[in-house]
Design a protein around this motif. Structure first.
Motif, PDB file in Angstrom:
ATOM      1  N   THR A 144      -5.272  10.744   2.510  1.00  0.00           N
ATOM      2  CA  THR A 144      -5.738   9.572   2.269  1.00  0.00           C
ATOM      3  C   THR A 144      -5.957   9.418   0.727  1.00  0.00           C
ATOM      4  O   THR A 144      -6.206  10.312   0.027  1.00  0.00           O
ATOM      5  CB  THR A 144      -6.915   9.083   2.931  1.00  0.00           C
ATOM      6  N   GLY A 145      -5.738   8.154   0.392  1.00  0.00           N
ATOM      7  CA  GLY A 145      -5.636   8.069  -1.268  1.00  0.00           C
ATOM      8  C   GLY A 145      -4.712   8.733  -2.071  1.00  0.00           C
ATOM      9  O   GLY A 145      -5.223   9.190  -3.211  1.00  0.00           O
ATOM     10  N   ALA A 186      -0.941   8.675   2.764  1.00  0.00           N
ATOM     11  CA  ALA A 186      -1.590   7.618   3.291  1.00  0.00           C
ATOM     12  C   ALA A 186      -2.484   6.910   2.254  1.00  0.00           C
ATOM     13  O   ALA A 186      -3.490   7.362   2.096  1.00  0.00           O
ATOM     14  CB  ALA A 186      -2.481   7.986   4.837  1.00  0.00           C
ATOM     15  N   ALA A 187      -2.088   5.889   1.884  1.00  0.00           N
ATOM     16  CA  ALA A 187      -2.670   5.105   0.737  1.00  0.00           C
ATOM     17  C   ALA A 187      -2.527   3.690   0.653  1.00  0.00           C
ATOM     18  O   ALA A 187      -1.392   3.166   1.246  1.00  0.00           O
ATOM     19  CB  ALA A 187      -2.743   5.562  -0.498  1.00  0.00           C
ATOM     20  N   LYS A 188      -3.466   2.797   0.180  1.00  0.00           N
ATOM     21  CA  LYS A 188      -2.961   1.258   0.105  1.00  0.00           C
ATOM     22  C   LYS A 188      -2.091   0.888  -0.762  1.00  0.00           C
ATOM     23  O   LYS A 188      -1.606   0.107  -0.689  1.00  0.00           O
ATOM     24  CB  LYS A 188      -4.480   0.475  -0.275  1.00  0.00           C
ATOM     25  N   PRO A 248      -1.275   3.442 -12.692  1.00  0.00           N
ATOM     26  CA  PRO A 248      -0.023   3.988 -12.174  1.00  0.00           C
ATOM     27  C   PRO A 248       0.040   4.660 -11.224  1.00  0.00           C
ATOM     28  O   PRO A 248      -0.808   5.331 -10.608  1.00  0.00           O
ATOM     29  CB  PRO A 248       0.448   5.005 -13.445  1.00  0.00           C
ATOM     30  N   GLY A 249       1.226   4.681 -10.217  1.00  0.00           N
ATOM     31  CA  GLY A 249       1.423   5.336  -8.974  1.00  0.00           C
ATOM     32  C   GLY A 249       1.359   4.564  -7.720  1.00  0.00           C
ATOM     33  O   GLY A 249       0.357   3.695  -7.675  1.00  0.00           O
ATOM     34  N   THR A 250       1.942   4.864  -6.800  1.00  0.00           N
ATOM     35  CA  THR A 250       2.177   4.018  -5.611  1.00  0.00           C
ATOM     36  C   THR A 250       2.698   5.009  -4.507  1.00  0.00           C
ATOM     37  O   THR A 250       2.777   6.339  -4.794  1.00  0.00           O
ATOM     38  CB  THR A 250       3.171   3.004  -5.316  1.00  0.00           C
ATOM     39  N   ILE A 251       2.476   4.742  -3.281  1.00  0.00           N
ATOM     40  CA  ILE A 251       2.863   5.822  -2.222  1.00  0.00           C
ATOM     41  C   ILE A 251       4.375   6.180  -2.308  1.00  0.00           C
ATOM     42  O   ILE A 251       4.615   7.291  -2.151  1.00  0.00           O
ATOM     43  CB  ILE A 251       2.697   5.254  -0.889  1.00  0.00           C
ATOM     44  N   PHE A 252       4.906   5.456  -2.788  1.00  0.00           N
ATOM     45  CA  PHE A 252       6.630   5.789  -2.968  1.00  0.00           C
ATOM     46  C   PHE A 252       6.980   6.422  -4.069  1.00  0.00           C
ATOM     47  O   PHE A 252       7.856   7.294  -4.302  1.00  0.00           O
ATOM     48  CB  PHE A 252       7.259   4.209  -3.063  1.00  0.00           C
ATOM     49  N   THR A 253       6.084   6.500  -5.230  1.00  0.00           N
ATOM     50  CA  THR A 253       6.295   7.120  -6.595  1.00  0.00           C
ATOM     51  C   THR A 253       6.015   8.441  -6.259  1.00  0.00           C
ATOM     52  O   THR A 253       6.735   9.539  -6.737  1.00  0.00           O
ATOM     53  CB  THR A 253       5.859   6.599  -7.533  1.00  0.00           C
ATOM     54  N   VAL A 254       4.778   8.577  -5.263  1.00  0.00           N
ATOM     55  CA  VAL A 254       4.563  10.004  -5.236  1.00  0.00           C
ATOM     56  C   VAL A 254       5.450  10.664  -4.296  1.00  0.00           C
ATOM     57  O   VAL A 254       5.737  11.664  -4.432  1.00  0.00           O
ATOM     58  CB  VAL A 254       3.075  10.082  -4.682  1.00  0.00           C
ATOM     59  N   VAL A 292      -1.908   2.461   3.996  1.00  0.00           N
ATOM     60  CA  VAL A 292      -2.826   2.702   5.134  1.00  0.00           C
ATOM     61  C   VAL A 292      -4.229   2.265   4.310  1.00  0.00           C
ATOM     62  O   VAL A 292      -4.478   2.768   3.400  1.00  0.00           O
ATOM     63  CB  VAL A 292      -3.071   4.107   5.698  1.00  0.00           C
ATOM     64  N   ASP A 293      -4.919   1.394   5.030  1.00  0.00           N
ATOM     65  CA  ASP A 293      -6.255   0.935   4.657  1.00  0.00           C
ATOM     66  C   ASP A 293      -7.037   1.952   5.488  1.00  0.00           C
ATOM     67  O   ASP A 293      -7.268   1.521   6.740  1.00  0.00           O
ATOM     68  CB  ASP A 293      -6.300  -0.601   4.933  1.00  0.00           C
TER      69      ASP A 293
END
Length: 287
Positions: free
Chosen positions: A22-23, A46-48, A57-63, A79-80
């Protein structure tokens, strides 16, 4: 990237394992994701954060892109952790995609260092939900999957219990939410002691250069007194490769665990190696 330097070697022990974090769109969660992916693990992010943030900076997609660029496998999911249906669906999708779940890392967090008088109920509820309640919720939903793994882990990023008044008076609501994570983990370790699931907590010895330090604790200048997120990633990795439930119920500190596992030079973990001797001890820990 400079913030992904690592002092512990990959062993391949996580190859084929599936880790739900998460996060994981930035900071410590991202560092753990990259570390474990480099060892061959499948990573459920799993992150918002699905859209770019102007300051963070950073999103679930960039990671996911970072992981895939190094040959790893990632599953980005918005995910929340406060929402049961979202967490349940994410767990189900992860298990269907990778054939199961081996590890859950509770990294998502909310922080507000204010007293009871100064903390609005909405902010209090947020910290309790994102911190303490999420440990319960992710464990509750993941245990059926984890029981099918030969060596499973639930790892929560929370501090060892320290009930000295100096840690409680200034920001009791935040302390309660973080200690709640630890108490739940202690309970889970006992509850699951006859299973293959290892439950532990992990906390940094020093401040770690993340958005929480920059925006919630102080400012970016505090990075000079901090270590890079990879120190927690290396420590988390050591937890996840531990077999026979050897750390079940443990309240771990990153530096102590890494030293025990053979790391002697911590200089390169420092955000500014030239000031590696001037690092600030993290919250809830005595000097």
């Amino acid at each position: 990237m400079s913030d992904t330097i690592t002092l512990t070697k990959n062993t391949g022990a996580l190859k084929g394992k599936t880790i739900f974090i998460t996060g994981a769109s930035r900071g410590i969660g991202r560092a753990i994701a990259l570390k474990c992916a480099a060892d061959g693990a499948n990573i459920a992010i799993a992150a918002k954060s699905a859209e770019p943030h102007p300051k963070l900076p950073g999103t679930i997609f960039t990671v996911a892109e970072e992981i895939e660029a190094t040959g790893g496998v990632a599953l980005p999911m918005q995910v929340d952790v406060r929402e049961e249906e979202q967490v349940a669906e994410a767990m189900k999708k992860t298990a269907e995609t990778f054939g199961g779940i081996d590890c859950v890392i509770n990294n998502a967090g909310a922080i507000n260092l204010t007293s009871v008088e100064s903390t609005p109920p909405k902010r209090y509820d947020l910290m309790m939900d994102v911190n303490a309640r999420a440990v319960y919720l992710t464990a509750h939903l993941a245990i059926p999957y984890l029981k099918q793994s030969e060596c499973a882990h639930i790892l929560s990023l929370s501090p060892p219990l320290n009930l000295e008044p100096r840690w409680l008076g200034p920001f009791a609501p935040y302390a309660l939410s973080k200690f709640g994570m630890t108490i739940l983990s202690m309970g889970l370790a006992e509850e699951l002691k006859k299973t293959s699931i290892n439950v532990a907590t992990l906390w940094p010895r020093t401040l770690v250069a993340t958005a929480a330090i920059e925006f919630a604790v102080g400012n970016r200048e505090m990075f000079e007194q901090s270590r890079k997120p990879i120190v927690m990633a290396d420590a988390a990795y050591e937890v996840l490769i531990t077999t026979n439930r050897g750390l079940n119920g443990a309240q771990l500190i990153d530096e102590a665990l890494l030293h025990e596992r053979g790391v002697e030079d911590f200089t390169q973990y420092a955000h500014n190696p030239a000031k590696a001797g001037e690092l600030a001890v993290d919250l809830f820990l005595d000097p």
